[in-house]
Each structure stands twice: as C-alpha cells, then as structure tokens.
Design an enzyme around this catalytic site. Sequence first.
Site, PDB file in Angstrom:
ATOM      1  N   CYS A 219       0.819  -1.223   0.000  1.00 50.92           N
ATOM      2  CA  CYS A 219       0.000   0.000   0.000  1.00 50.92           C
ATOM      3  C   CYS A 219       0.848   1.265   0.000  1.00 50.92           C
ATOM      4  O   CYS A 219       0.334   2.370  -0.060  1.00 50.92           O
ATOM      5  CB  CYS A 219      -0.904  -0.016   1.226  1.00 50.92           C
ATOM      6  SG  CYS A 219      -1.644  -1.614   1.486  1.00 50.92           S
TER       7      CYS A 219
ATOM      8  N   HIS B 126      -3.095   6.698   2.212  1.00 48.83           N
ATOM      9  CA  HIS B 126      -3.589   5.411   1.718  1.00 48.83           C
ATOM     10  C   HIS B 126      -4.957   5.178   2.348  1.00 48.83           C
ATOM     11  O   HIS B 126      -5.122   5.352   3.558  1.00 48.83           O
ATOM     12  CB  HIS B 126      -2.616   4.292   2.081  1.00 48.83           C
ATOM     13  CG  HIS B 126      -3.208   2.929   1.968  1.00 48.83           C
ATOM     14  ND1 HIS B 126      -3.872   2.486   0.841  1.00 48.83           N
ATOM     15  CD2 HIS B 126      -3.244   1.899   2.857  1.00 48.83           C
ATOM     16  CE1 HIS B 126      -4.283   1.248   1.028  1.00 48.83           C
ATOM     17  NE2 HIS B 126      -3.926   0.869   2.258  1.00 48.83           N
TER      18      HIS B 126
ATOM     19  N   ASN C  18     -10.355  -0.559   0.026  1.00 44.90           N
ATOM     20  CA  ASN C  18      -8.902  -0.438   0.140  1.00 44.90           C
ATOM     21  C   ASN C  18      -8.290  -1.029  -1.133  1.00 44.90           C
ATOM     22  O   ASN C  18      -8.347  -2.228  -1.339  1.00 44.90           O
ATOM     23  CB  ASN C  18      -8.438  -1.207   1.392  1.00 44.90           C
ATOM     24  CG  ASN C  18      -6.933  -1.210   1.534  1.00 44.90           C
ATOM     25  OD1 ASN C  18      -6.198  -0.951   0.569  1.00 44.90           O
ATOM     26  ND2 ASN C  18      -6.459  -1.493   2.726  1.00 44.90           N
TER      27      ASN C  18
HETATM   28  O1  LIG Z   1     -12.986  -4.402  13.933  1.00 38.95           O
HETATM   29  C1  LIG Z   1     -12.635  -3.470  13.207  1.00 38.95           C
HETATM   30  O2  LIG Z   1     -12.930  -2.266  13.389  1.00 38.95           O
HETATM   31  C2  LIG Z   1     -11.714  -3.817  12.053  1.00 38.95           C
HETATM   32  C3  LIG Z   1     -10.282  -3.838  12.582  1.00 38.95           C
HETATM   33  C4  LIG Z   1      -9.348  -4.241  11.478  1.00 38.95           C
HETATM   34  N1  LIG Z   1      -9.518  -3.360  10.322  1.00 38.95           N
HETATM   35  C5  LIG Z   1      -8.441  -2.938   9.626  1.00 38.95           C
HETATM   36  C6  LIG Z   1      -7.151  -3.130  10.118  1.00 38.95           C
HETATM   37  C7  LIG Z   1      -6.078  -2.668   9.376  1.00 38.95           C
HETATM   38  C8  LIG Z   1      -6.319  -2.040   8.181  1.00 38.95           C
HETATM   39  C9  LIG Z   1      -5.212  -1.560   7.352  1.00 38.95           C
HETATM   40  C10 LIG Z   1      -4.858  -2.260   6.201  1.00 38.95           C
HETATM   41  C11 LIG Z   1      -3.783  -1.839   5.424  1.00 38.95           C
HETATM   42  C12 LIG Z   1      -3.399  -2.596   4.190  1.00 38.95           C
HETATM   43  O3  LIG Z   1      -3.765  -1.848   3.103  1.00 38.95           O
HETATM   44  C13 LIG Z   1      -3.065  -0.684   5.770  1.00 38.95           C
HETATM   45  C14 LIG Z   1      -3.416   0.025   6.917  1.00 38.95           C
HETATM   46  C15 LIG Z   1      -4.494  -0.413   7.708  1.00 38.95           C
HETATM   47 CL1  LIG Z   1      -4.926   0.474   9.128  1.00 38.95          CL
HETATM   48  C16 LIG Z   1      -7.614  -1.858   7.736  1.00 38.95           C
HETATM   49  N2  LIG Z   1      -8.654  -2.304   8.474  1.00 38.95           N
HETATM   50  C17 LIG Z   1     -10.875  -3.205   9.798  1.00 38.95           C
HETATM   51  C18 LIG Z   1     -11.840  -2.814  10.901  1.00 38.95           C
END
Ligand SMILES: O=C(O)C1CCN(c2ccc(-c3cc(CO)ccc3Cl)cn2)CC1
Length: 317
Positions: free
Chosen positions: A111, A242, A272
Amino acid sequence: QHAKITCTSRYVPENAVSNDQLSTMMDTSDEWISSRTGIRSRNIVTNENTSDLCIKVAEKLLKKSGKNAEDLDFILVATMTPDYGTPSVACLVQGSISATQALAFDISAACTGFVYALSMGEKLIRTGKKFGMVIGGETLSKVLDWDDRSTAVLFGDGAAGVLLEASDEEHFLNEKLQADGQRAKSLTSGYLENKSPFYTGTSESSAYLQMAGRDIYDFSLNDVTNNIREIAEDDVDYLLLHQANKRIIEKISKKLKVPREKFLTNMEHNGNTSAASIPLLLDESVEKGVLQLGSKQKIVLTGYGGGLTWGSILLTL
Ligand SMILES: O=C(O)C1CCN(c2ccc(-c3cc(CO)ccc3Cl)cn2)CC1
C-alpha cells in the site's frame, strides 16, 4: 532538473459491489462494514487482470495529455497483485501502448507502492529522464479469501496514475520512505509454494491475503503518524493518505492536530485498493476541482501497509 506531475487518470472495474451484496454472500452487514471502515462499496473485476486496468490508465493519460507513447522514457507500476511474476505489469503496459523507448518495471511495496514508485520516478527525472508514467494498480479480489469476512469486505480493485515531466520549477519538496521487514508477517499475500521434487521444506504461508489487523492498525497510528509529522509542514493544504480505514485517518488527524477536512478520502466507494488508493484519490480530487495541477497547492502523499512499508512525499502541484 525537477519533476512535475502534469496529468492524472484512473480506471476502476464496472462491477460495483455494495456492502449489502456482500451480506448475502457472507456473515456481515452494511452497518458493520460502513461503521468500522467507512467503506460502502468497492469495484471488483469480472474478466480483467491488473495489466488490463493499468493499460486503461496509460491510454487515458496519453489521450488526456495529448502526449505520444514513444516519447516515454519510463513506465513504473506499483502493484502487489501482478498478472505474472514475469513479465512485469509495467512491461505489459509498455507493450500495449508501444512505448518502445521506455524502460519498464514493477515496484512491490504493497500500500506504499505508489509513493515509493513516484519517488523513484522523480529520481529518474532528476538524473536526466524527460517523461515518464507512474501507475498504481491492483486486482486484490484474486488474492482474497472470500470465506474470510474479516478481510474480504475491506479490499477492492482499481488503477490510477500520473505523468511525470521534467520542469524548471521545484515541485518535490521532501520525502521519507521507510520499511521494517521484522514486522513483515503482519500482512502477507501471494506466497508461492515450492513444488520441486527436491524440495523438502514445508509450505510456510498461504497465497491468500492474511492480515494481523490489530498490529497494522497500531503501526498506522504510531509509525505512520510520526513519519507524516516529520514531512508535513504547517501550510499543507491537503493530505492524501492510503485509503485503508476511515477511523485510522480520523485518529491520525487527531494525533497530528491537523484539521480532519485536510484529509481527503474516497474509501467509501473504492474500498482499500492498496497501491491504487492514493493515485485514485489524487485523480478524483483533480476531477472534482479540489486539487488543481499547476496551482502550487501543497499536498502530502502517505502510503502505509505490507512490508511493512510506509512513507510520505511533500509536493506542490
Ligand atoms: O474491527 C474493526 O474495526 C476492524 C479492525 C481491522 N480493520 C483494519 C485493520 C487494518 C487495516 C489496514 C490495512 C492496510 C493494508 O492496506 C493498511 C493500513 C491499515 Cl490500518 C484496515 N482495516 C478493519 C476494521
């Protein structure tokens, strides 16, 4: 000489998939997805691969700018979901638009890929190249485990990119690109098993995208915030991070004490899209007139994700 972004463009697959549609395929809901991530819809390929999306972007960049493919000195594609190990997506793009004078290679920085690639493109211009293309493109839908609701609902497909040209004015003001391979296993995808008759090792990972969400969340709040603090200046007009998660962006804006409205977002209709997310946001913002090339607006581009990698570029448009 200096490098300048002279054109932006984007291409996403036609098939828009809503949260409600996903809730008929797995145990999830629009309420959960939109409240926890800010995502309402994402675009998913039905018969295109990453090179197809990137070729469309390349064609649109040339059409929009009136420039010729044979004048291109380089094509860089940032992707974590290439069609092949080889040939690179960049070479497939180069072949398709007949940019016969252009060197071409892919950059793998998940990313953060577009920020890494844009920085490398700027160095090619600074060391004498005149005209290049930098594209971020992904078909993440092909590496997702569609039975794993914790990741399948987060990601989307798409591509977007810019033209870089030599300029007398200085536009790239500062950058800080980082990595930490000791946390590499927090986000993996595309592991290739060794099937040779001589191989006695074990298959240590999966081809599917796997993410330690909590670890990545914490990494984004700490390391990424510190990186932006080092690079951003007080008079920055907009920050294009990002587009991974709306809550993360809100938390980073609070930690930095930078007004939330300076953080542009579009994860709501793209999900994403990894290396494509920043150039998608850049092109959409130019199209909406929020950003204008040549306006001298000061922006920060910040990527963060697999590798782990993270990094920012401070530039004036
Ligand atoms: O329970 C909840 O709230 C969930 C908890 C987990 N979540 C996440 C966790 C990490 C990411 C993420 C991914 C990348 C890779 O591109 C970079 C940066 C990030 Cl911060 C996106 N979502 C979704 C909601």
